[in-house]
Design an enzyme around this catalytic site. Structure first.
Site, PDB file in Angstrom:
ATOM      1  N   ARG A  15      39.493  48.324  28.572  1.00 39.08           N
ATOM      2  CA  ARG A  15      38.288  48.803  27.341  1.00 39.08           C
ATOM      3  C   ARG A  15      37.725  50.152  28.088  1.00 39.08           C
ATOM      4  NH1 ARG A  15      33.980  46.797  26.788  1.00 39.08           N
ATOM      5  NH2 ARG A  15      34.181  45.104  28.180  1.00 39.08           N
ATOM      6  N   TYR A  29      45.637  49.568  24.290  1.00 33.64           N
ATOM      7  CA  TYR A  29      45.256  48.489  25.033  1.00 33.64           C
ATOM      8  C   TYR A  29      43.988  47.467  24.701  1.00 33.64           C
ATOM      9  CZ  TYR A  29      45.467  45.646  29.346  1.00 33.64           C
ATOM     10  OH  TYR A  29      45.483  44.620  30.364  1.00 33.64           O
ATOM     11  N   GLY A  30      44.192  46.164  24.858  1.00 38.20           N
ATOM     12  CA  GLY A  30      43.242  45.343  24.383  1.00 38.20           C
ATOM     13  C   GLY A  30      41.964  45.505  23.232  1.00 38.20           C
ATOM     14  N   LYS A  41      36.928  42.838  19.836  1.00 39.64           N
ATOM     15  CA  LYS A  41      35.317  43.139  19.958  1.00 39.64           C
ATOM     16  C   LYS A  41      35.071  44.110  18.802  1.00 39.64           C
ATOM     17  CE  LYS A  41      36.335  41.589  24.272  1.00 39.64           C
ATOM     18  NZ  LYS A  41      35.564  40.632  24.997  1.00 39.64           N
ATOM     19  N   HIS A  49      29.553  36.956  22.178  1.00 42.37           N
ATOM     20  CA  HIS A  49      30.413  37.113  23.322  1.00 42.37           C
ATOM     21  C   HIS A  49      30.220  35.922  23.926  1.00 42.37           C
ATOM     22  CE1 HIS A  49      32.260  39.622  26.866  1.00 42.37           C
ATOM     23  NE2 HIS A  49      33.069  39.291  26.311  1.00 42.37           N
ATOM     24  N   SER A  84      32.499  40.753  30.892  1.00 45.52           N
ATOM     25  CA  SER A  84      33.983  40.712  31.076  1.00 45.52           C
ATOM     26  C   SER A  84      34.188  40.197  32.510  1.00 45.52           C
ATOM     27  CB  SER A  84      34.678  42.207  30.728  1.00 45.52           C
ATOM     28  OG  SER A  84      34.030  42.533  29.343  1.00 45.52           O
ATOM     29  N   CYS A 121      34.148  37.548  33.969  1.00 47.13           N
ATOM     30  CA  CYS A 121      33.220  36.776  34.699  1.00 47.13           C
ATOM     31  C   CYS A 121      33.355  35.364  34.569  1.00 47.13           C
ATOM     32  CB  CYS A 121      31.948  37.366  34.597  1.00 47.13           C
ATOM     33  SG  CYS A 121      31.295  38.780  34.970  1.00 47.13           S
ATOM     34  N   GLY A 122      34.349  35.102  33.978  1.00 44.00           N
ATOM     35  CA  GLY A 122      34.796  33.557  33.881  1.00 44.00           C
ATOM     36  C   GLY A 122      34.894  32.720  32.724  1.00 44.00           C
ATOM     37  N   THR A 127      37.160  32.637  30.212  1.00 47.92           N
ATOM     38  CA  THR A 127      38.220  31.982  29.884  1.00 47.92           C
ATOM     39  C   THR A 127      38.550  30.912  30.839  1.00 47.92           C
ATOM     40  OG1 THR A 127      39.352  34.045  28.953  1.00 47.92           O
ATOM     41  CG2 THR A 127      40.843  32.178  29.877  1.00 47.92           C
ATOM     42  N   ASN A 128      38.368  30.960  32.045  1.00 49.64           N
ATOM     43  CA  ASN A 128      38.412  30.095  32.903  1.00 49.64           C
ATOM     44  C   ASN A 128      37.588  28.769  32.909  1.00 49.64           C
ATOM     45  OD1 ASN A 128      40.484  30.565  35.235  1.00 49.64           O
ATOM     46  ND2 ASN A 128      39.455  32.344  34.979  1.00 49.64           N
ATOM     47  N   ASP A 171      36.280  33.443  24.005  1.00 45.25           N
ATOM     48  CA  ASP A 171      35.476  34.815  24.101  1.00 45.25           C
ATOM     49  C   ASP A 171      34.585  35.172  23.146  1.00 45.25           C
ATOM     50  OD1 ASP A 171      35.639  37.471  25.634  1.00 45.25           O
ATOM     51  OD2 ASP A 171      36.590  38.227  23.678  1.00 45.25           O
ATOM     52  N   ASN A 225      43.477  44.544  35.858  1.00 47.01           N
ATOM     53  CA  ASN A 225      43.072  43.883  34.445  1.00 47.01           C
ATOM     54  C   ASN A 225      44.332  43.597  33.608  1.00 47.01           C
ATOM     55  OD1 ASN A 225      41.175  43.445  32.192  1.00 47.01           O
ATOM     56  ND2 ASN A 225      41.494  45.223  31.305  1.00 47.01           N
ATOM     57  N   ARG A 234      46.908  41.182  31.782  1.00 48.43           N
ATOM     58  CA  ARG A 234      46.652  40.100  30.709  1.00 48.43           C
ATOM     59  C   ARG A 234      47.588  39.187  30.285  1.00 48.43           C
ATOM     60  NH1 ARG A 234      40.670  39.913  29.048  1.00 48.43           N
ATOM     61  NH2 ARG A 234      39.739  41.512  30.582  1.00 48.43           N
ATOM     62  N   ARG A 273      27.817  37.992  37.724  1.00 54.64           N
ATOM     63  CA  ARG A 273      28.179  38.180  39.057  1.00 54.64           C
ATOM     64  C   ARG A 273      27.030  38.406  39.788  1.00 54.64           C
ATOM     65  NH1 ARG A 273      33.796  38.051  40.232  1.00 54.64           N
ATOM     66  NH2 ARG A 273      34.798  37.833  38.470  1.00 54.64           N
ATOM     67  N   TYR A 285      35.518  27.183  39.067  1.00 54.87           N
ATOM     68  CA  TYR A 285      36.591  26.736  38.435  1.00 54.87           C
ATOM     69  C   TYR A 285      36.343  25.272  38.046  1.00 54.87           C
ATOM     70  CZ  TYR A 285      38.600  31.002  40.030  1.00 54.87           C
ATOM     71  OH  TYR A 285      38.896  32.311  40.477  1.00 54.87           O
ATOM     72  N   ASN A 322      32.949  23.572  38.422  1.00 59.31           N
ATOM     73  CA  ASN A 322      31.791  23.936  37.329  1.00 59.31           C
ATOM     74  C   ASN A 322      31.486  23.019  36.497  1.00 59.31           C
ATOM     75  OD1 ASN A 322      31.882  26.271  38.638  1.00 59.31           O
ATOM     76  ND2 ASN A 322      32.987  27.365  37.268  1.00 59.31           N
TER      77      ASN A 322
END
Ligand code: GTP
Ligand code: SPV
Ligand code: MN
Length: 586
Positions: A67, A195-196, A204, A224, A246, A248-249, A251-252, A273, A362, A364, A395, A488, A491
């Protein structure tokens, strides 16, 4: 009589001059034809048809890999409506500038018309978008990320109730790249990137920037945020939504395999997301995931960090800018095992084993949400799931404790508004610098952020049972520069504490910044972590926070008098509490 969609398609065709127009009906045949075409012209490479059936690799232009915020604009009539944190252009100027680039941009190309739904078809909260694009890769991605075709057309009928988005690859020159939003017209124009978030306009552009503007007008929230369910030993499920910047975890966390499964704690996924939330009849915020797929960061993903997504992406998935092994499988840094000899990097060159990465940082995967083993049975619930807690985080190598709770809604909005994170490769620009990113919405809020804070404060007052608000930080580092927390699947221990705070059973200790877990209230059994590391993870250092308070004060000055009084009050209070330690202004 032509419908509003047809009229807009004709108008766009007059502007861009395609050689033909193809309407995407969502059918399998059309999708397969599109894939065959892209295989034939090299836009896609087929992956191993046994281990990765119906999976493909796409390599984007090397200058077009994330992005791009500096070319993203809010084109409202008044600059004040875009606010000090958005790039702004006058609508007429934007149309003139980008119009010149769109003129004839689709010569010799096919124009695809992609009608799509954001949200489950049965949901009263779902919205229709129509993306016009000359990129078949974007079409294939939209097939995964949204509900495409007839289902969307049926919903609009002859009405004007859709968000038009015009997209062209243009010449892919970064100097001629624009992502433009016209919130008053609910219109999106994007040119020069494939892209994305620059090009998949449902994500977005519609579901955050345009939707946030609508949400403020209509009294709901477009955030978000990932959405997860935590089911405890009693079998009851609590839903939480979390906003992290973005890479920073989100999806995980959304797809984690709980490290406490043997104790009866299970995590299910609703979204990774974006969350759209309305006040439900029960007085709680009800959240739907407007998307139908996951567009996730590949590097770092493996069967330990995210087994759910590793299982999900074994079929019907697109991979962008990852490496390719001789067996025809995708490869990226941090996937299970070393790169096999003969691996090709994301640029299509043989990987020599040197320091050049195989996958772009980045890079994906794009995977249908329903394929994720952890998907919640309620992920398409038309009314959405009730949210009991909001988590904010980023972070912060040094400052923020593993988790703390805000004292109340107003304080929580302040905590969210003062969020910051060290930047990542998900956006173009410098990596690792701390930047303020309120609610993880800095690049996605489609209007003046001071008013956005006001909207948050009002939503809290209007919601009879608002979520409790927490801040988390999986990324605190020790003196050795290593992460203190395993992250992961572990958490879930923090999610469990959050659940117990909401239920009123977990103990917390007051600090100047909010409530941190009492030492024995975090479930740490089965985890090898030293007591010193736990102390360090939960520590609140007043001197660090005094410097932080200076930084947030400075940030808020950008909003001048528009900053809500409640935020100002909270800022004052934080400074009181951490002490006015004098630090040199930066
Ligand atoms: P976007 O899709 O860009 O919005 O990112 P995201 O917020 O979904 O982040 P994602 O889950 O894809 O994670 C981004 C990076 O952070 C990946 O390299 C992950 O491996 C890493 N990561 C995710 N969760 C954790 C965690 O709990 N601890 C650590 N140390 N790293 C994590
Ligand atoms: C992000 O950057 O937050 C993403 C990737 O999710 S993109 O869709 O490209 O914006
Ligand atoms: Mn993600």
């Amino acid at each position: 009589m032509a419908s509003p969609i047809e009229r807009w398609v004709e108008e766009s065709a007059r502007l861009t001059g395609p050689k033909k127009i193809e309407w995407c009906d969502g059918s399998r045949e059309q999708h397969e034809r599109l894939i065959s075409q892209m295989l034939a012209d090299g836009t896609l490479l087929a992956l191993n048809s046994r281990s990765y059936p119906n999976c493909y690799l796409h390599r984007s232009d090397p200058t077009d890999v994330a992005r791009t915020e500096q070319i993203t604009f809010i084109c409202s009539r008044s600059q004040n409506d875009a606010g000090p944190t958005n790039n702004w252009m006058k609508p007429e100027d934007a149309k003139e500038k980008a119009g010149a680039l769109f003129r004839g941009a689709m010569h010799g190309r096919t124009m695809y018309v992609v009608p799509y739904l954001m949200g489950p078809a049965a949901s009263p909260y779902c919205k229709v978008g129509v993306e016009i694009t000359d990129s078949p890769y974007v079409v294939a991605s939209m097939y995964i990320m949204a509900r495409v075709g007839k289902v969307a057309l049926d919903r609009v009928g002859k009405s004007e109730d859709f968000v038009p988005g015009l997209h062209s690859l243009g010449d892919l020159n970064p100097d001629r790249r624009y992502v433009l939003h016209f919130p008053e017209e609910k219109l999106i124009w994007s040119i020069g990137s494939g892209y994305g978030g620059n090009a998949l306009l449902g994500k977005k552009c519609l579901a955050l920037r345009i939707a946030s503007w609508m949400a403020r007008e209509q009294g709901w929230m477009a955030e978000h945020m990932l959405i997860v369910g935590l089911t405890g030993p009693s079998g009851k499920t609590m839903y939480m939504a979390a906003a992290f910047p973005s890479a920073c975890g989100k999806t995980n966390l959304a797809m984690m395999v709980s490290a406490l499964e043997s104790q009866g704690y299970k995590v299910t996924t609703i979204g990774d997301d974006i969350s759209w939330m309305h006040i439900g009849p029960d007085g709680m915020l009800r959240a739907i995931n407007p998307e139908a797929g996951f567009f996730g960061v590949a590097p770092g993903t493996n069967s330990k960090t995210n087994p759910n997504v590793m299982a999900a992406l074994k079929s019907n998935s697109l991979f962008t800018n990852v490496g390719l092994t001789p067996a025809g499988e995708p490869w990226w840094e941090g996937i299970d095992g070393a790169a096999p000899a003969g691996t090709i990097d994301w640029l299509g060159r043989p990987h020599t084993g040197g320091t050049e990465p195989v996958a772009q940082a980045n890079s994906r995967y794009t995977v249908p949400a329903g394929q994720t083993p952890s998907i919640s049975p309620r992920w398409e619930d038309p009314e959405g799931v009730p949210i009991s807690a909001f988590l904010f985080g980023g972070r912060r190598a040094r400052l923020a404790p593993l988790v703390y709770e805000a004292r109340n809604w107003q304080h929580g909005v302040f905590v969210a508004a003062t969020m910051a994170s060290e930047t990542t490769a998900a956006i173009t620009g410098q990596v690792g610098v701390t930047r303020r990113d309120p609610m993880a919405m800095l690049p996605f809020c489609g209007y003046n952020m001071a008013r956005y804070f006001q909207h948050w404060l009002e939503m809290g007052r209007r919601t009879p049972k608002p979520p409790r608000i927490f801040h988390v930080n999986w990324f605190r580092k020790g003196a050795d520069g290593k992460y203190l927390w395993p992250g992961y699947g572990e958490n879930v221990r923090v999610l469990k504490w959050v659940m117990e705070r909401v239920e009123g059973t977990a103990a917390a200790v007051e600090t100047p910044i909010g409530l941190v877990p009492a030492r024995d209230s975090l479930t740490l059994d089965g985890l090898s972590i030293s007591p010193a590391a736990v102390d360090e993870l939960l520590r609140v250092d007043p001197a660090d926070w005094a410097a932080e308070a200076q930084a947030t004060r400075q940030f808020f000055q950008r909003f001048g008098d528009s900053l809500p009084a409640e935020i100002r009050q909270e800022q004052e209070q934080l400074q009181e509490r951490v002490g006015r330690v004098s630090v040199p202004a930066s």
